[in-house]
Scaffold this active site. Structure first.
Site, PDB file in Angstrom:
ATOM      1  N   ARG A  35       0.817  -1.218   0.000  1.00  0.00           N
ATOM      2  CA  ARG A  35       0.000   0.000   0.000  1.00  0.00           C
ATOM      3  C   ARG A  35       0.850   1.267   0.000  1.00  0.00           C
ATOM      4  O   ARG A  35       0.412   2.308  -0.484  1.00  0.00           O
ATOM      5  CB  ARG A  35      -0.930   0.000   1.212  1.00  0.00           C
ATOM      6  CG  ARG A  35      -2.117  -0.921   1.019  1.00  0.00           C
ATOM      7  CD  ARG A  35      -2.998  -0.931   2.231  1.00  0.00           C
ATOM      8  NE  ARG A  35      -4.307  -1.469   1.930  1.00  0.00           N
ATOM      9  CZ  ARG A  35      -5.263  -1.634   2.818  1.00  0.00           C
ATOM     10  NH1 ARG A  35      -5.062  -1.316   4.078  1.00  0.00           N
ATOM     11  NH2 ARG A  35      -6.435  -2.114   2.469  1.00  0.00           N
ATOM     12  N   LYS A 197     -15.822 -17.353   4.576  1.00  0.00           N
ATOM     13  CA  LYS A 197     -17.279 -17.236   4.711  1.00  0.00           C
ATOM     14  C   LYS A 197     -18.014 -16.915   3.420  1.00  0.00           C
ATOM     15  O   LYS A 197     -17.615 -16.020   2.680  1.00  0.00           O
ATOM     16  CB  LYS A 197     -17.587 -16.114   5.704  1.00  0.00           C
ATOM     17  CG  LYS A 197     -17.159 -16.405   7.114  1.00  0.00           C
ATOM     18  CD  LYS A 197     -17.678 -15.285   7.961  1.00  0.00           C
ATOM     19  CE  LYS A 197     -17.191 -15.294   9.373  1.00  0.00           C
ATOM     20  NZ  LYS A 197     -17.317 -13.921   9.912  1.00  0.00           N
ATOM     21  N   GLY A 354      -6.509  -7.760   0.366  1.00  0.00           N
ATOM     22  CA  GLY A 354      -6.590  -8.561   1.584  1.00  0.00           C
ATOM     23  C   GLY A 354      -5.727  -9.800   1.484  1.00  0.00           C
ATOM     24  O   GLY A 354      -4.581  -9.737   1.045  1.00  0.00           O
ATOM     25  N   GLY A 377     -12.080  -4.880   1.624  1.00  0.00           N
ATOM     26  CA  GLY A 377     -13.507  -4.561   1.684  1.00  0.00           C
ATOM     27  C   GLY A 377     -13.919  -3.558   0.619  1.00  0.00           C
ATOM     28  O   GLY A 377     -15.009  -3.670   0.038  1.00  0.00           O
TER      29      GLY A 377
HETATM   30  C1  3PG Z   1      -8.617  -1.885   5.327  1.00  0.00           C
HETATM   31  O1  3PG Z   1      -7.498  -2.362   5.517  1.00  0.00           O
HETATM   32  O2  3PG Z   1      -9.641  -2.590   5.228  1.00  0.00           O
HETATM   33  C2  3PG Z   1      -8.736  -0.402   5.147  1.00  0.00           C
HETATM   34  O3  3PG Z   1      -7.537   0.239   5.461  1.00  0.00           O
HETATM   35  C3  3PG Z   1      -9.876   0.161   5.962  1.00  0.00           C
HETATM   36  O4  3PG Z   1      -9.693  -0.126   7.316  1.00  0.00           O
HETATM   37  P1  3PG Z   1     -10.943  -0.509   8.210  1.00  0.00           P
HETATM   38  O5  3PG Z   1     -11.501  -1.812   7.700  1.00  0.00           O
HETATM   39  O6  3PG Z   1     -10.413  -0.599   9.606  1.00  0.00           O
HETATM   40  O7  3PG Z   1     -11.945   0.605   8.060  1.00  0.00           O
END
Ligand code: 3PG
Ligand code: MG
Length: 395
Positions: A35, A197, A354, A377
């Site tokens: 990132r 999930k 992720g 997300g």
């Molecule tokens: C993440 O890693 O999902 C983003 O940086 C957002 O963070 P958060 O899910 O804690 O809002």
């Protein structure tokens, strides 16, 4: 939407929302800097124009104000090394010292602010807090795609205080690549979904059923499908309340003519541990005391053959518990197959953020696929068709 390339930053102080929410080990060392490196072109373009950069981010989810563990000061040195210049640090994101440091910043200089989430106002999307932040710069750049699904002060609310709101390179690339997958996919288009999930992925899976030729399902969520179909899954992960949904998805795939492919064998363990006893069993035949922690060799072969013939690949979610080296084989084999399709079959491959992004980076394949998303997300929500507040604030 204003983009970096159409904006001249000369003499400007750019307040840039980045997503530097990176994993740190217990010595506060960064274990995956994807990132950070992703935002370097954005920062360099602004500096090259003759502007200065004020970087703001969150790190983790601090609950009670300033916490050593979540301080962005841990990122100052690594960021300075990557950028090749000494980055300055303000130990508060608002207040007198942040204002003074921002005001005295010269063209070519970079200032990193302390964690935005040390103020609860950030996550609440507090307007007054957003306005205070906005005073630090005279143009707002949003490059935090990974946090664009949050309607927080610095990611969205702040936009109203700027005449000039500019989309950063990371944000731009993420949107372009997601659109390419969703609207301009060359066929065959294969989506490979993994992770623990069904509930996390259901909306995306439903949307993909209208778009893909092949939908491969792997990872922890497969056991709910197997159980719903009447198979034995032993102690494997199960979302019992999602079994009807699993059957519905199978029926929908059939109705839409999508080739739904699930594991035919599994690597099982007698405990949730890297050192557990292992055995390969056919899908639906997992003994009482065992749990599936990875896909088996026949499944790897099956999935690989489909991936290698695909022209568009979307991969989101690992095939097993890849954090345990003994159960990382399936995930690594899929990473290899995606690389092979990209390099030898000229496929366009997008890796969802992720866990799948970490998996492909850990395997050393990060730059041998078409694009690795910085969003977890955020990417899921974008692909589900939701409006992301961080993107909307730029429009
Ligand atoms: C993440 O890693 O999902 C983003 O940086 C957002 O963070 P958060 O899910 O804690 O809002
Ligand atoms: Mg998150």
């Amino acid at each position: 939407m204003k983009t970096l390339d159409t904006y001249d930053f000369s003499g400007k102080k750019a307040l840039i929302r980045v997503d530097f929410n990176v994993p740190l080990n217990d010595k506060y060392e960064i274990t995956d800097d994807t990132r950070i490196t992703a935002t370097i072109p954005t920062i360099k373009k602004i500096l090259k124009d003759g502007g200065s950069c004020i970087l703001m981010s969150h790190l983790g989810r601090p609950k009670d104000g300033p916490t050593e563990k979540y301080s962005l000061k841990h990122l100052v040195n690594p960021l300075s090394v990557i950028l090749g210049l000494q980055v300055k640090f303000a130990d508060d994101c608002i207040g007198a010292s942040a204002s003074e440091q921002a005001a005295s910043l010269k063209p070519g200089e970079v200032l990193l602010l302390e964690n935005l989430r040390f103020y609860k106002e950030e996550e609440k999307g507090d307007v007054t807090f957003a306005e205070k932040l906005s005073k630090l710069g005279n143009v707002w750049v949003n490059d935090a795609f990974g946090t664009a699904h949050r309607a927080h002060a610095s990611t969205a609310v702040i936009g109203q205080f700027f005449e000039d709101r500019v989309c950063g390179y990371v944000m731009q690339a993420e949107v372009v690549n997601a659109q390419k997958i969703l609207n301009h996919a060359e066929r065959p288009f294969t989506a490979i979904m993994g992770g623990a999930k069904i509930s996390d992925k259901i909306l995306l899976i439903e949307r993909l059923l209208d778009k893909v030729d092949n939908l491969i399902i792997g990872g922890g969520m497969t056991y709910t499908f197997t159980k719903a179909l009447g198979g034995s899954i032993g102690k494997s992960l199960l979302e019992a309340d999602k079994m009807p949904l699993a059957l519905e998805l199978i029926a929908k795939a059939k109705e839409k003519g999508v080739n739904l492919i699930m594991p035919v064998d599994n690597l099982c363990a007698d405990a949730f541990s890297n050192d557990a006893n292992r055995k390969v069993v056919k899908t639906g035949e997992i003994p009482e005391d065992f749990q599936g922690l990875d896909i088996g060799p026949d499944t790897i072969k099956l999935f690989t053959e489909i991936l290698e013939k695909s022209k568009t690949i979307l991969w989101n979610g690992p095939m097993g518990v890849f954090e345990f080296p003994n159960f990382a084989n399936g995930t690594n084999a899929i990473a290899e197959a995606v690389v092979k399709a990209t390099e030898e079959n000229e496929a366009f491959s997008l890796i969802g953020g992720g866990d799948s992004a970490s998996a492909i980076n850990n395997a050393g394949y990060g730059d041998r696929v078409s694009y690795v998303s910085t969003g977890g997300g955020a990417l899921l929500e974008y692909m589900e068709g939701k409006t992301l507040p961080g993107v909307a604030a730029l429009e």
